[in-house]
Design a protein around this motif. Structure first.
Motif, PDB file in Angstrom:
ATOM      1  N   GLY A 131       0.815  -1.209   0.000  1.00 30.42           N
ATOM      2  CA  GLY A 131       0.000   0.000   0.000  1.00 30.42           C
ATOM      3  C   GLY A 131       0.847   1.257   0.000  1.00 30.42           C
ATOM      4  O   GLY A 131       0.536   2.241  -0.674  1.00 30.42           O
ATOM      5  N   ALA A 132       1.952   1.224   0.755  1.00 36.33           N
ATOM      6  CA  ALA A 132       2.852   2.384   0.800  1.00 36.33           C
ATOM      7  C   ALA A 132       3.469   2.640  -0.573  1.00 36.33           C
ATOM      8  O   ALA A 132       3.611   3.789  -1.000  1.00 36.33           O
ATOM      9  CB  ALA A 132       3.948   2.146   1.834  1.00 36.33           C
ATOM     10  N   ARG A 133       3.824   1.571  -1.282  1.00 36.63           N
ATOM     11  CA  ARG A 133       4.409   1.730  -2.614  1.00 36.63           C
ATOM     12  C   ARG A 133       3.355   2.084  -3.662  1.00 36.63           C
ATOM     13  O   ARG A 133       3.642   2.840  -4.620  1.00 36.63           O
ATOM     14  CB  ARG A 133       5.142   0.437  -3.015  1.00 36.63           C
ATOM     15  N   TYR A 134       2.160   1.572  -3.500  1.00 38.16           N
ATOM     16  CA  TYR A 134       1.094   1.766  -4.499  1.00 38.16           C
ATOM     17  C   TYR A 134       0.791   3.244  -4.734  1.00 38.16           C
ATOM     18  O   TYR A 134       0.516   3.656  -5.864  1.00 38.16           O
ATOM     19  CB  TYR A 134      -0.166   1.039  -4.021  1.00 38.16           C
ATOM     20  N   GLY A 135       0.841   4.032  -3.660  1.00 37.81           N
ATOM     21  CA  GLY A 135       0.502   5.445  -3.796  1.00 37.81           C
ATOM     22  C   GLY A 135       1.518   6.258  -4.553  1.00 37.81           C
ATOM     23  O   GLY A 135       1.260   7.418  -4.897  1.00 37.81           O
ATOM     24  N   HIS A 136       2.691   5.667  -4.859  1.00 46.17           N
ATOM     25  CA  HIS A 136       3.761   6.438  -5.520  1.00 46.17           C
ATOM     26  C   HIS A 136       4.179   5.814  -6.850  1.00 46.17           C
ATOM     27  O   HIS A 136       5.255   6.122  -7.364  1.00 46.17           O
ATOM     28  CB  HIS A 136       4.979   6.528  -4.593  1.00 46.17           C
ATOM     29  N   THR A 137       3.336   4.943  -7.394  1.00 44.10           N
ATOM     30  CA  THR A 137       3.678   4.302  -8.656  1.00 44.10           C
ATOM     31  C   THR A 137       2.650   4.653  -9.724  1.00 44.10           C
ATOM     32  O   THR A 137       1.588   5.221  -9.442  1.00 44.10           O
ATOM     33  CB  THR A 137       3.730   2.772  -8.504  1.00 44.10           C
ATOM     34  N   SER A 138       2.950   4.278 -10.933  1.00 46.26           N
ATOM     35  CA  SER A 138       2.031   4.528 -12.040  1.00 46.26           C
ATOM     36  C   SER A 138       2.248   3.467 -13.109  1.00 46.26           C
ATOM     37  O   SER A 138       3.180   2.654 -13.023  1.00 46.26           O
ATOM     38  CB  SER A 138       2.272   5.927 -12.638  1.00 46.26           C
ATOM     39  N   GLY A 139       1.387   3.460 -14.095  1.00 43.28           N
ATOM     40  CA  GLY A 139       1.541   2.568 -15.232  1.00 43.28           C
ATOM     41  C   GLY A 139       1.459   1.104 -14.884  1.00 43.28           C
ATOM     42  O   GLY A 139       0.658   0.684 -14.034  1.00 43.28           O
ATOM     43  N   HIS A 140       2.307   0.294 -15.531  1.00 47.15           N
ATOM     44  CA  HIS A 140       2.259  -1.161 -15.361  1.00 47.15           C
ATOM     45  C   HIS A 140       2.545  -1.573 -13.920  1.00 47.15           C
ATOM     46  O   HIS A 140       1.914  -2.502 -13.400  1.00 47.15           O
ATOM     47  CB  HIS A 140       3.271  -1.828 -16.300  1.00 47.15           C
ATOM     48  N   GLU A 141       3.498  -0.889 -13.274  1.00 46.38           N
ATOM     49  CA  GLU A 141       3.835  -1.252 -11.899  1.00 46.38           C
ATOM     50  C   GLU A 141       2.642  -1.045 -10.975  1.00 46.38           C
ATOM     51  O   GLU A 141       2.382  -1.863 -10.082  1.00 46.38           O
ATOM     52  CB  GLU A 141       5.027  -0.433 -11.395  1.00 46.38           C
ATOM     53  N   ARG A 142       1.901   0.023 -11.201  1.00 44.52           N
ATOM     54  CA  ARG A 142       0.719   0.279 -10.369  1.00 44.52           C
ATOM     55  C   ARG A 142      -0.343  -0.794 -10.593  1.00 44.52           C
ATOM     56  O   ARG A 142      -0.984  -1.254  -9.647  1.00 44.52           O
ATOM     57  CB  ARG A 142       0.156   1.667 -10.680  1.00 44.52           C
TER      58      ARG A 142
END
Length: 400
Positions: free
Chosen positions: A142-153
């Motif tokens: 969840g902590a990483r999800y808020g700062h990613t975009s595109g395929h990684e998200r």
């Protein structure tokens, strides 16, 4: 056990401590003196609010349980209560954005590996390990999800949705319906955002199961039907994930229909599940779930039992070979259905042996199932002594 509300606070604390935790151990876990714990269990003097909260935390329970306002779940061990507390904290903290103390979350690859371990722990009924892994994926992911975009998200969203789904399934198995619905609310949102139609459909399958466990059978059927229609495959062109999702939803609908006594609908849904399984041709494990000919066959046995067709259930069981790859929980849920059918047709010794096999194979999981008690009561009509011997052997009361 006496009515929980009628016990004294001291007796409630002693019961919650159980035989797996000494008074000294409780004192150390709570950060209190041994003398205070002893006085508390003997109802000598009043507990301060601070001491009460420390005991509550150490016992992995709620203040309302210690005060007798809410009864604890039957047969829940100290370890299982601890797992439930971790599970609840992870589900709610992650949904509310509780990222305190997470400076550098794990990579997507590391979280994917942790999610695979979540799947394995769930199907083994290892609730302590499961709750720790779920907390890791939900909080760090969840902590990483808020700062990613595109395929990684998208990838992270799918991992988080699947992990919330496992949290929901574990919660409903452990009798925590509200926690299960909370986890599934997050799973549904993330699954839809990920754009993965099969994942979103399987989340609905879990919702159907929750409704079934809550005795909302028509709603369980409706949810499964609606989700299946959204991914209904062309059998000649469908991918294995599509067939798996559709087959699982048809099983959900069939099981719910059987609980409603609707044999015709149950057979119709089950035939669709068998068709999907035949199209795949072998057992597969994707999205953290298992489906194929084995699942269709074992579920057919449970459906026959629910419809009262015990002879047919045993006939189907005699034709069903369990591969070594079948998960522990699926294997033992099937065995409980077989034991119930054996009991119904008078094969009491076989039913008792089957029940013992299940309890020894999955000792913590079986405590949270209703069928062992049903089977125990039926066996007790033949021999109360035998049932008490079984209860002693498996460490689980089957009759009062």
């Amino acid at each position: 056990m006496s009515n929980w509300a009628d016990l004294t606070t001291g007796k409630r604390i002693k019961h919650l401590r159980g035989s797996d935790l000494t008074q000294q151990g409780l004192a150390e876990a709570a950060g209190l003196s041994l003398a205070l714990v002893q006085k508390a269990e003997q109802d000598r003097g009043e507990l301060s609010v601070g001491s009460l909260l420390k005991l509550t935390h150490a016992l992995n329970t709620d203040v309302s349980v210690i005060l007798g306002q809410q009864a604890p779940r039957r047969a829940t061990s100290q370890d299982t209560r601890a797992a439930l507390r971790r599970l609840s904290d992870a589900v709610h903290d992650s949904a509310l954005g509780g990222w305190d103390g997470i400076e550098e979350p794990s990579t997507v690859a590391e979280l994917a590996a942790a999610h695979e371990r979540v799947c394995a722990a769930y199907w083994q009924g290892a609730y302590g390990e499961l709750s720790e892994l779920i907390a890791k994926v939900l909080l760090e992911g969840g902590a990483r999800y808020g700062h990613t975009s595109g395929h990684e998200r998208e990838r992270l969203g799918s991992l988080l949705a699947g992990t919330y789904q496992f949290a929901s399934s574990a919660a409903i198995l452990l009798g925590q319906r509200d926690l299960a619905l909370s986890a599934l609310t997050s799973a549904r949102r993330l699954a839809e955002d990920s754009g993965d139609a099969v994942l979103a459909a399987l989340v609905e399958s879990t919702l159907s199961w929750i409704y079934l466990r809550s005795a909302k059978v028509p709603r369980a059927i409706a949810v499964a039907e609606r989700a299946a229609l959204r991914i209904e495959p062309s059998f000649s062109k469908a991918t294995n994930p599509q067939l798996l999702g559709y087959g699982r939803l048809m099983i959900s609908a069939a099981v719910a229909a059987s609980r409603n006594g609707d044999a015709a609908s149950a057979d119709d849904y089950l035939s669709q599940a068998h068709a999907a399984a035949a199209r795949i041709g072998h057992d597969v494990a994707q999205y953290g779930t298992h489906f194929g000919p084995t699942a269709a066959n074992t579920e057919a046995v449970g459906i026959a039992v629910a419809l009262g067709n015990h002879g047919r259930a045993l006939t189907l069981a005699s034709r069903t070979q369990l591969p070594g790859s079948i998960p522990k929980l699926a294997r033992n849920r099937y065995r409980l259905d077989v034991a119930l059918a054996q009991c119904a047709v008078g094969l009491h010794d076989q039913a008792a042996d089957t029940l013992i096999e299940v309890a020894l194979d999955a000792p913590e999981w079986v405590k949270h199932q209703a069928l062992p008690g049903v089977i125990g009561k039926r066996l007790a009509k033949v021999s109360t002594a035998r049932v008490r011997n079984i209860s002693e052997l498996i460490g689980m009361p089957l009759i009062a």
